[in-house]
Enzyme design. Sequence first.
Site, PDB file in Angstrom:
ATOM      1  N   MET A 141     100.020  13.115  40.792  1.00 42.34           N
ATOM      2  CA  MET A 141      98.985  12.167  41.234  1.00 42.34           C
ATOM      3  C   MET A 141      99.595  11.019  42.038  1.00 42.34           C
ATOM      4  SD  MET A 141      96.790  12.018  37.709  1.00 42.34           S
ATOM      5  CE  MET A 141      98.199  11.794  36.642  1.00 42.34           C
ATOM      6  N   ASP A 168      87.665  22.151  34.142  1.00 44.48           N
ATOM      7  CA  ASP A 168      87.536  21.235  35.287  1.00 44.48           C
ATOM      8  C   ASP A 168      88.161  21.809  36.548  1.00 44.48           C
ATOM      9  OD1 ASP A 168      90.227  20.660  34.880  1.00 44.48           O
ATOM     10  OD2 ASP A 168      89.725  19.051  33.480  1.00 44.48           O
ATOM     11  N   LYS A 228      86.333  16.175  37.216  1.00 42.24           N
ATOM     12  CA  LYS A 228      86.589  14.782  37.569  1.00 42.24           C
ATOM     13  C   LYS A 228      87.631  14.802  38.668  1.00 42.24           C
ATOM     14  CE  LYS A 228      89.509  14.843  33.560  1.00 42.24           C
ATOM     15  NZ  LYS A 228      89.773  14.389  32.249  1.00 42.24           N
TER      16      LYS A 228
END
Length: 490
Positions: A172, A37, A59
């Site tokens: 995040m 990813d 993603k």
Amino acid sequence: MENKGKVYILGGGSGDFELLTLKGKRYLEEADCVIYDRLVNDIILQFINPKAEKIYLGKKNTEGGLIQEKINKTLVEKALSGKNVVRLKGGDPFVFGRGGEEIEELIKNEVKFEIVPGITSAISVPEYAGIPVTHRGIAKSFHVFTGMTAKNNTYHNFENMAKLEGTLIFLMGVKNLGLISKKLIENGKNSKTPVAIVENGTTGQQRVTEGCLENIEAIAKKNDIKPPAVIIIGKVVNKRRKYRWFEDKPLYGKTILVTREKRLGEEFCRKIETKGGKAILLPMIKLESNMENFLYKDLKKYKALMFNSPNGVKFFFDSLDDMRKLGNIKIGVVGDRTREELEKYKIKADIMPENYLGMELAREMTKITKKGEKILIITSDVSPLKEKELKSQFNREFEILYAYKNRPLKVEKSNLLEKISQTDYITFFSSSAVENFIKCLKNDVFSLKNTKIVSIGPSTTKKIKNIWEGDIMQPSIYKGDEMIKTICKD
Ligand code: SAH
């Protein structure tokens, strides 16, 4: 069911590709299929066996439910079809990497697996900013949190979190930075606690923003902070003043486009990254062996061989089955890099001219051969060297062997423009790459106005000058390392 493949849940480290483990590299080289990813450095993908199937299932964040199902399904499917699959993840597979969920699915389907740890951004990114996650007398622990809220909007227990004395690290967390800092203060954390945010850590684009709990949200807004970023909260942040190191590298913050063919291009990219820069590899040419029809037994005819590129050495020696066919033939090379390539085959060059030019080598060859003797020049099919010209000038029987074919690689103009727009320097290593670059750009040289052009030597420079009126940087010694030095000086 004996022919089932195995799945390797593999952490690729974060940013700097050399943070990949040795085990990770080996499994990538051996895999039949790799699923990867977004947070994985492109250069790591080049370790993958060229015959392996590469599947990008990206993603934007780790909350992507649908895509995760698809990843799980693909892992099982590929393994059941007998392939050894690497599931390549950024950082460590279990640090907010959903490695566990993938494993559950594998167990359900009776697929065997291994887990290869990776260096997590939670530690490496602070380190590249000069921030130790623990430090004697300052932080006895560190705690890693996700900055995302759960689906039902529940969030961390901030009362407990604010009581922790160790370093708080958020992944995040950019979106919820305001909420995190507010809640921590509300629950009793000192509002002056130092905070650092590190964007794109461990890469040439690393940026560090500092503040404290009470002002970090405003500062982050002002600096337009974007993911991926790691937030570090705690006194250890102050250590950065003394411990910063990465941003002081000479190419820090610079992006360099490398148009060289893949093998040597990768090598060059590595050198850029060790100097702290970001390298984008976009080969403009590809090389193919042309040695199928060469009869090595004919080597007896020649007194000497002459190599003017590392690739010539590679293609020539990779097809040679028995080194003794060389007998005691003399060998001349142009350039340190060509000499080094020859040394990989345990052969020392007899001669190397001071200047990095094929003509100079031809002249030098007269010192180790006699009038009328045969010299074989091993080069590419686009080499400018001419047998006749050399013969009349140096009184030797020159013959040219085109050991490899140099072919343009088609790159879409839009892709090229996108890469150029991110670039500070474009590097060229051959006239053929320049030629194809211009062709792919459809002559739109105007798009180069904000970048600097760096050429390895005179013939490449000459080719660029045909279309480009601006400055061209060229080192006085015609080699890759010197190009890097020239850029560092600039
Ligand atoms: N498994 C990964 C984390 C995946 S969650 C690991 O162990 O590192 C994705 C988050 O990781 C990003 O939102 C960001 O907070 C962090 N991250 C990953 N790479 C980063 C980088 N190069 N610089 C800053 N943060 C990074």
